[in-house]
Design a protein around this motif. Structure first.
Motif, PDB file in Angstrom:
ATOM      1  N   LYS A 104      -9.761  22.549  -1.726  1.00  0.00           N
ATOM      2  CA  LYS A 104      -9.199  24.319  -1.343  1.00  0.00           C
ATOM      3  C   LYS A 104      -9.080  25.167  -0.564  1.00  0.00           C
ATOM      4  N   SER A 152     -12.723  21.036  -4.656  1.00  0.00           N
ATOM      5  CA  SER A 152     -13.489  23.087  -3.330  1.00  0.00           C
ATOM      6  C   SER A 152     -13.023  22.564  -2.449  1.00  0.00           C
ATOM      7  N   GLU A 161     -14.519  17.001  -8.198  1.00  0.00           N
ATOM      8  CA  GLU A 161     -15.443  18.578  -8.861  1.00  0.00           C
ATOM      9  C   GLU A 161     -15.509  19.424  -6.697  1.00  0.00           C
ATOM     10  N   HIS A 162     -15.871  18.016  -6.319  1.00  0.00           N
ATOM     11  CA  HIS A 162     -16.547  18.613  -4.982  1.00  0.00           C
ATOM     12  C   HIS A 162     -14.956  18.692  -3.928  1.00  0.00           C
TER      13      HIS A 162
END
Length: 723
Positions: free
Chosen positions: A120, A117, A113-114
């Motif tokens: 992005k 992020s 998930e990191h």
């Protein structure tokens, strides 16, 4: 008590097996634990290495972003576009690092998930820096560039925030892995040490127990070997011998104990490795080898009896054969004594049955019965033949004393009661004869004798009865015969006196007158008268010899009161001296070997040998001089074929042989009869009593004499005298 039970359990083979299984299970369990610890340790080490790699890659990634930002800011500040290439290189390298991080964090959801992020923000950061780079102009400054610079700084700050979160998350994971690693690095050596110590203990215990069991096995083997070698049985072990088709055809001796030598005279070492059909050829008899092959093929046990000839002597063996461990175990027990005892017992039983039958028949023949009477307890028990003596069938009546008294002759009843009373009081054996009247009214004489014996603590009268009716009648007849014999003996004595005095007196006068006529009147007689006178003289001499021999024969009696030790050597010397004139005249040869000493009457034995020698000299061959040989030897009574009553165990066998004219062997018994002659008296003089006297003398000495001969070849007289 419990300790003993525990020690017995601990020393049992089952305990060793259970302990070994448990030790193996425990070792496997500890090994699995150690394996899992090592695998976990390796995994933990990999995770630590992975965390460090991730940490490195995170720092490298964000360093690239910092460098890209610095490069873009430098180009903005310096208004220089030459940093574009450096930015592109940093971007490419950053993308590569990000790709590696994605692969490294593929299994970490939180870190993924990191990264999403970061991806992005990275895209926005690149877009901002790219837009900022387009605003850089060396000739003038674009006022909008600062907007992108601020945006890039903000994005970079967000990226640095993600970096801190990722680093923190990675640090937490790393700390956990390090803690696990430290724990495993502590437990794994300890577990290894414990495993090593446990293994050493287990194998040490196992070593000593195995050593002890080995010693026990060796002791047991030695004990078994001693038992096998010291047993009274033959114990052999055989391995099968196969033919080309894989069929068992024989067995090879693998082991043989020393009893093979004791019973079969075969050395055990000479048997090993050889076929049993070669060393034990008796297995080929009675289909024994095939039975042993069948026993092995069927994995069973058999037993049988066998007879083996060992050095000409028969031995009986009971053989047990069992299929064991790819071979045959044979145990052979020598039961020769048992077999002989069994045979002897069987023979004894058969003989006992025969004897019982004979005894029963003998009782019938001898007219004997028996009885057993517990005087204080109940009536007597009498045998079947006792019933028959009374003229009754066995068991016809209860043999109480009152019932039996009815058979007693009325005239003997009182004496019978007195005898019974005396016997019960004195308890001594005594013969008693009384009369009975049988069921058929026949009078019999019974003789009884009873004796008291102790049987099971009680006094029991046991006895026998015998029908002596015929014996008593015979005794009465014998008394009459004895009276007649006494009268005959008196008459015989009178006859002897007549013969010795009255008959010889006229004969002596006749001979006296013959002698006077011969001296004074012989010359006046004619030739015929002389011949008649010579015949009268010879007849008178023959009559005198006949009377003398008759007296000799009649005076030989059967009394042995005057028996004495007689050396036959000395006796023969005297007989030879008495006969020396005739022996020398005929040039006869008389030889004898060392003769024994016997018990007898001297003058009778002199008469015996004198008659025999005189007989041989009289009937000598006309072709050669007389030869007389006398030999002696000792023989046992049971080796003498001649049939006569043998009163001694050892006899002197005296063999008297001559080479005279002999006789026809069919007359061997006839020559010992009184007045029996085998030759005409005109050719050979004699009375025909000489050999009869010999026979009577030998019989008077409890001996036996018999003759054998062959015409023209001589005679043999065999005399047996007791030693």
């Amino acid at each position: 008590m419990n300790f003993k039970i525990f020690r017995r359990i601990a020393n049992s083979p089952i305990f060793d097996r259970v302990a070994l299984v448990m030790a193996i299970i425990l070792l496997l369990s500890i090994t699995m634990v150690l394996f899992n610890q090592i695998r976990t340790l390796n995994t933990s080490a990999d995770q630590v290495s992975h965390s460090l790699t991730v940490d490195k890659e995170i720092n490298s990634l964000f360093s690239q972003y910092d460098l890209m930002e610095s490069a873009e800011f430098r180009s903005v500040i310096l208004k220089d576009t030459t940093f574009e290439e450096s930015y592109i290189d940093r971007k490419i390298e950053g993308d590569q690092i990000l790709g590696r991080l994605q692969r490294l964090m593929e299994s970490d959801t939180h870190q993924k998930e990191h990264l999403e992020s970061v991806t992005k923000l990275k895209d926005s950061f690149h877009s901002t820096l790219t837009a900022l780079h387009g605003k850089v102009n060396p000739s003038y400054a674009d006022s909008t560039a600062m907007v992108y610079v601020d945006r890039a700084g903000k994005l970079l700050k967000d990226l640095r925030g993600l970096k801190q979160e990722m680093l923190k998350s990675n640090q937490d994971f790393l700390q956990d892995q390090l803690a696990t690693y430290r724990r495993l690095t502590f437990l794994t050596p300890l577990t290894t040490l414990l495993l090593a110590l446990f293994s050493i203990i287990v194998f040490t215990i196992a070593f000593f127990r195995l050593r002890r069991q080995k010693n026990q096995i060796q002791s047991s083997e030695m004990l078994l070997q001693n038992i096998v070698q010291s047993t009274d049985n033959i114990m052999n072990f055989y391995e099968p011998i196969y033919d080309s088709n894989g069929t068992v055809v024989d067995f090879k001796v693998v082991f043989a104990n020393i009893c093979n030598r004791d019973y079969l005279n075969l050395e055990p070492k000479d048997l090993v490795g050889k076929p049993i059909s070669e060393v034990f050829p008796f297995v080929l008899k009675n289909n024994e080898l095939q039975r042993m092959i069948d026993c092995y093929n069927r994995d069973e046990t058999i037993d049988f009896e066998r007879m083996v000839d060992v050095d000409g002597e028969n031995y009986w063996f009971h053989t047990f054969v069992k299929a064991v461990d790819e071979g045959l175990l044979e145990v052979v027990r020598n039961n020769t004594e048992e077999f002989n005892a069994k045979e002897s017992l069987l023979k004894a039983n058969q003989e006992l049955e025969v004897q019982n039958f004979i005894m029963m028949e003998a009782k019938k023949v001898a007219k004997i019965g028996s009885y057993t009477w517990n005087v204080e307890n109940g009536p007597p028990e009498i045998s079947d033949n006792f019933y028959r003596l009374l003229g009754c069938e066995p068991g016809k009546f209860v043999p109480t004393m009152d019932n039996y008294r009815e058979f007693i002759h009325p005239e003997d009843l009182n004496d019978f009661d007195q005898y019974g009373e005396w016997q019960r009081e004195q308890k001594k054996p005594r013969n008693y004869t009384y009369r009975i009247v049988t069921k058929q009214g026949k009078v019999k004489h019974l003789r009884t004798k009873g004796e008291f014996i102790e049987k099971e603590g009680e006094s029991v009268l046991m006895g026998v009865v015998q029908d002596v009716t015929e014996q008593i009648a015979a005794e009465n007849a014998m008394r009459v015969k004895n009276l007649e014999l006494q009268r005959s003996n008196v008459e015989l004595e009178s006859f002897n006196r007549v013969v010795s005095h009255d008959l010889q007196e006229p004969l002596r006068k006749i001979q006296m007158f013959i002698s006077r006529i011969d001296d004074s009147e012989m010359d006046r007689l004619s030739d015929r008268g002389k011949r008649y006178f010579d015949k009268i003289n010879k007849v008178a001499a023959r009559m005198q010899s006949l009377i003398r021999n008759l007296l000799t024969y009649s005076r030989i009696d059967n009394t042995h009161d005057n028996f004495e030790h007689i050396a036959l050597d000395e006796l023969l010397l005297k007989v030879q001296e008495d006969q020396s004139e005739r022996i020398n005249a005929l040039e006869a040869e008389l030889v004898w070997e060392a003769m024994p000493e016997v018990q007898g009457v001297v003058f009778q034995l002199e008469q015996l040998f004198s008659n025999l020698i005189s007989n041989s000299l009289k009937y000598h061959s006309s072709e050669e001089a007389p030869k007389i040989s006398i030999k002696s030897e000792q023989v046992a009574w049971d080796t003498i074929e001649a049939q006569f009553f043998k009163s001694a165990k050892i006899y002197h066998k005296i063999t008297y042989t001559d080479n005279g004219i002999g006789f026809d062997n069919k007359n061997a018994d006839k020559i010992f009869e009184v007045f029996q002659r085998l030759h005409p008296k005109t050719k050979y003089s004699g009375t025909g009593i000489g050999l009869a006297i010999c026979k009577k003398i030998v019989e008077n000495h409890r001996g036996y004499i018999h003759a054998s001969g062959e015409l023209g070849k001589g005679s043999v007289f065999t005399i047996y005298l007791p030693s």
